[in-house]
Design a protein around this motif. Structure first.
Motif, mmCIF file in Angstrom:
data_model
loop_
_atom_site.group_PDB
_atom_site.id
_atom_site.type_symbol
_atom_site.label_atom_id
_atom_site.label_comp_id
_atom_site.label_asym_id
_atom_site.label_seq_id
_atom_site.Cartn_x
_atom_site.Cartn_y
_atom_site.Cartn_z
ATOM 1 N N GLY A 160 32.732 -14.116 -17.205
ATOM 2 C CA GLY A 160 33.986 -14.740 -16.839
ATOM 3 C C GLY A 160 33.865 -15.139 -14.586
ATOM 4 N N THR A 161 34.782 -14.362 -14.973
ATOM 5 C CA THR A 161 35.880 -14.618 -13.795
ATOM 6 C C THR A 161 35.088 -13.561 -13.267
ATOM 7 O OG1 THR A 161 37.649 -13.522 -14.363
ATOM 8 C CG2 THR A 161 37.804 -15.670 -13.595
ATOM 9 N N ALA A 162 34.681 -11.835 -13.249
ATOM 10 C CA ALA A 162 34.190 -11.224 -12.862
ATOM 11 C C ALA A 162 32.587 -11.300 -12.964
ATOM 12 C CB ALA A 162 34.174 -9.827 -13.710
ATOM 13 N N ALA A 163 32.264 -12.489 -12.650
ATOM 14 C CA ALA A 163 31.279 -12.962 -12.592
ATOM 15 C C ALA A 163 31.003 -13.914 -11.182
ATOM 16 C CB ALA A 163 30.190 -13.072 -13.057
ATOM 17 N N ALA A 164 32.052 -13.546 -10.723
ATOM 18 C CA ALA A 164 32.913 -15.315 -9.389
ATOM 19 C C ALA A 164 31.383 -14.964 -8.197
ATOM 20 C CB ALA A 164 33.943 -14.943 -8.707
ATOM 21 N N LYS A 165 30.801 -13.798 -7.765
ATOM 22 C CA LYS A 165 29.923 -13.422 -6.645
ATOM 23 C C LYS A 165 28.776 -14.038 -7.677
ATOM 24 C CE LYS A 165 32.783 -10.240 -4.400
ATOM 25 N NZ LYS A 165 33.068 -9.332 -3.719
ATOM 26 N N VAL A 166 28.424 -13.559 -8.411
ATOM 27 C CA VAL A 166 26.785 -13.808 -9.186
ATOM 28 C C VAL A 166 26.575 -15.677 -8.385
ATOM 29 C CG1 VAL A 166 25.582 -14.250 -10.893
ATOM 30 C CG2 VAL A 166 27.036 -12.868 -11.302
ATOM 31 N N PRO A 167 25.637 -16.303 -7.537
ATOM 32 C CA PRO A 167 24.868 -16.731 -7.390
ATOM 33 C C PRO A 167 24.111 -17.856 -8.715
ATOM 34 C CG PRO A 167 23.317 -15.895 -7.180
ATOM 35 C CD PRO A 167 24.428 -14.464 -7.858
ATOM 36 N N THR A 168 24.487 -18.995 -8.549
ATOM 37 C CA THR A 168 24.241 -19.934 -8.946
ATOM 38 C C THR A 168 23.098 -21.266 -8.586
ATOM 39 O OG1 THR A 168 25.715 -21.966 -8.412
ATOM 40 C CG2 THR A 168 26.571 -20.433 -10.056
ATOM 41 N N ARG A 169 23.118 -20.642 -7.194
ATOM 42 C CA ARG A 169 21.825 -21.712 -7.156
ATOM 43 C C ARG A 169 20.263 -21.007 -6.844
ATOM 44 N NH1 ARG A 169 21.323 -22.594 -1.315
ATOM 45 N NH2 ARG A 169 22.641 -20.560 -1.096
ATOM 46 N N VAL A 170 19.369 -21.908 -6.867
ATOM 47 C CA VAL A 170 17.654 -21.116 -8.054
ATOM 48 C C VAL A 170 17.085 -21.608 -6.353
ATOM 49 C CG1 VAL A 170 15.898 -21.852 -8.747
ATOM 50 C CG2 VAL A 170 17.712 -21.862 -9.856
ATOM 51 N N MET A 171 16.567 -20.202 -5.419
ATOM 52 C CA MET A 171 15.500 -20.856 -4.176
ATOM 53 C C MET A 171 14.291 -21.703 -4.264
ATOM 54 S SD MET A 171 14.944 -17.838 -1.463
ATOM 55 C CE MET A 171 16.550 -16.960 -1.152
ATOM 56 N N PRO A 172 14.061 -23.008 -3.952
ATOM 57 C CA PRO A 172 13.130 -23.129 -3.923
ATOM 58 C C PRO A 172 11.455 -21.972 -4.134
ATOM 59 C CG PRO A 172 14.813 -24.541 -3.325
ATOM 60 C CD PRO A 172 15.010 -23.575 -3.557
ATOM 61 N N ASP A 173 10.464 -22.526 -4.425
ATOM 62 C CA ASP A 173 9.497 -20.746 -3.676
ATOM 63 C C ASP A 173 8.655 -21.798 -2.541
ATOM 64 O OD1 ASP A 173 9.289 -21.075 -6.579
ATOM 65 O OD2 ASP A 173 7.188 -21.613 -6.958
ATOM 66 N N VAL A 174 8.772 -22.882 -1.953
ATOM 67 C CA VAL A 174 8.673 -23.091 -0.348
ATOM 68 C C VAL A 174 9.623 -21.949 0.798
ATOM 69 C CG1 VAL A 174 10.194 -25.358 -0.054
ATOM 70 C CG2 VAL A 174 8.090 -24.762 1.106
ATOM 71 N N VAL A 175 10.968 -22.118 0.168
ATOM 72 C CA VAL A 175 12.159 -21.480 0.543
ATOM 73 C C VAL A 175 11.153 -19.721 0.313
ATOM 74 C CG1 VAL A 175 14.526 -21.163 1.001
ATOM 75 C CG2 VAL A 175 13.858 -22.721 0.515
ATOM 76 N N VAL A 176 11.310 -19.558 -0.390
ATOM 77 C CA VAL A 176 11.281 -17.690 -0.611
ATOM 78 C C VAL A 176 9.701 -17.795 0.175
ATOM 79 C CG1 VAL A 176 9.803 -16.783 -2.327
ATOM 80 C CG2 VAL A 176 11.762 -17.884 -3.260
ATOM 81 N N ARG A 177 8.402 -18.442 0.748
ATOM 82 C CA ARG A 177 7.962 -18.092 1.502
ATOM 83 C C ARG A 177 7.927 -18.256 2.429
ATOM 84 N NH1 ARG A 177 3.300 -18.663 -2.696
ATOM 85 N NH2 ARG A 177 3.853 -19.564 -4.659
ATOM 86 N N ILE A 178 8.420 -19.255 3.226
ATOM 87 C CA ILE A 178 9.151 -18.890 4.280
ATOM 88 C C ILE A 178 9.157 -17.737 4.399
ATOM 89 C CG2 ILE A 178 10.762 -20.213 6.354
ATOM 90 C CD1 ILE A 178 9.533 -23.213 5.095
ATOM 91 N N ALA A 179 10.156 -17.120 3.962
ATOM 92 C CA ALA A 179 11.774 -16.640 4.015
ATOM 93 C C ALA A 179 11.027 -15.375 4.150
ATOM 94 C CB ALA A 179 12.640 -15.999 3.177
ATOM 95 N N ALA A 180 9.148 -14.725 3.189
ATOM 96 C CA ALA A 180 8.812 -14.393 3.426
ATOM 97 C C ALA A 180 7.952 -13.400 4.399
ATOM 98 C CB ALA A 180 7.627 -14.059 2.055
ATOM 99 N N LEU A 181 7.455 -14.080 5.502
ATOM 100 C CA LEU A 181 6.802 -14.665 6.714
ATOM 101 C C LEU A 181 7.450 -13.863 7.546
ATOM 102 C CD1 LEU A 181 6.178 -17.929 7.145
ATOM 103 C CD2 LEU A 181 4.076 -16.250 6.325
ATOM 104 N N PHE A 182 8.982 -13.275 7.264
ATOM 105 C CA PHE A 182 10.138 -12.271 8.071
ATOM 106 C C PHE A 182 10.644 -11.665 6.957
ATOM 107 C CE2 PHE A 182 10.478 -17.022 9.442
ATOM 108 C CZ PHE A 182 10.165 -17.049 10.225
#
Length: 341
Positions: free
Chosen positions: A268-290
């Motif tokens: 519940g509220t103890a997990a308020a900072k846990v992300p809910t968004r999923v990172m698209p694969d293409v964004v992961v690959r771009i971020a991995a360049l750096f």
């Protein structure tokens, strides 16, 4: 067999401490190795956290993976050995031998000392790292029949676990008179007993502290440390475990987004900072360049689910592990109780 002496190597570690706790609850006498006898208080603190009173049934011996000294005394009188001690680095070393040599030679050192002491069976803690790397992901669940190819471009840790387990089986084949069983856990989660955290626990800690802006669509194996400890004891005591390896997984692989959902649902509220968004694969690959860590650890896992089977441990030993969800929730709950998130 409850009053027999069991040696647990690496008693100050996450799994080692839980193995000691399980053995003491089952009535065994336990000796554990620590790198220095100054670590006795640390182990006792972990056991108190686990709710176990050694009541005079726990002793200590100083021994390291890289030195013969101390091993004969550690093994003296032991009927069984649970060899959980193995190097696990915070970062992968540039020289693989920094991991391979202590892992392989440490296992052989423990096995040789056990044979000399007349130990009946050694249970070696290996890893899924020795099962599921270095080749194409099969279109079926991984089982104990699978082996990692250490000649493939795998990490130093994966190579070290594979070569150490192979060396142990080769040793036993020529030793005679002593049994070996091997436990191959996936990522070990579950109740934390102290501030020293493994990489699996740190993953949940990062979830809880908002360390991820979003989570990539990759998966991991999950198993509760209490169930891994139980499987070690089952593999130690059951005649059917002789000469067998056991893949220790709560169930099938679990995605990181699913871990996030479990934390939200259970805490519940103890997990308020846990992300809910999923990172698209293409964004992961771009971020991995750096980001080298993303490039090395995450990108190769995108779109590849390593399915897992725990059927052998269930059917041969009657093992009944907790669910993925319970293991993840127990991890986070213990981090909250210890003030580590």
């Amino acid at each position: 067999m409850g009053n027999e002496l069991v040696l647990v190597t690496g008693g100050s570690g996450f799994l080692g401490a839980h193995c000691i706790a399980r053995l003491l609850r089952d009535g065994y006498r336990v000796r554990t190795t620590v790198r220095s006898l100054n670590r006795q208080a640390d182990v006792l603190a972990l056991l108190r956290r686990a709710g176990v009173d050694p009541d005079g049934r726990l002793t200590f011996a100083a021994a390291t993976l890289t030195d013969d000294a101390g091993w004969p005394a550690a093994m003296d009188g032991a009927a069984f050995v649970l060899h959980t001690a193995s190097p696990f680095p915070a970062v992968q070393p540039k020289d693989p031998d920094e991991l391979i040599v202590p892992a392989r030679d440490g296992a052989l050192r423990a096995l040789a000392a056990a044979r000399e002491a007349g130990v009946r069976r050694v249970v070696l803690t290996s890893s899924f790292a020795a099962i599921g790397y270095g080749g194409p992901v099969p279109d079926r669940p991984y089982t104990e029949e699978d082996w990692t190819d250490p000649g493939a471009p795998v990490s130093p840790y994966v190579k070290s676990k594979t070569l150490a387990e192979r060396a142990a089986w080769d040793f036993i084949a020529g030793a005679g008179g002593m049994d070996l069983a091997v436990v191959n856990p996936v990522g070990i989660f579950g109740p934390v007993l102290g501030p020293k955290l493994s990489s699996s626990i740190e993953l949940v800690q990062r979830f809880m502290t908002g360390g991820f802006p979003a989570v990539p669509k990759v998966s991991t194996g999950v198993v509760d440390v209490r169930d891994v400890a139980e499987l070690h004891v089952l593999a130690m005591a059951a005649p059917a475990a002789s000469g067998q390896r056991f893949l220790a997984s709560a169930g099938d692989a679990m995605s990181l987004p699913a871990i996030g959902r479990v934390l939200h649902d259970r805490l519940g509220t103890a997990a308020a900072k846990v992300p809910t968004r999923v990172m698209p694969d293409v964004v992961v690959r771009i971020a991995a360049l750096f980001n080298k860590q993303l490039a090395e650890d995450v990108v190769p896992r995108l779109g590849k689910v390593k399915h897992l089977s725990n059927a052998k441990a269930r059917e041969l030993l009657g093992w009944q592990p907790r669910s993925n969800e319970d293991a993840v929730a127990a991890t986070a709950e213990s981090l909250l109780e210890l003030g580590l998130v």
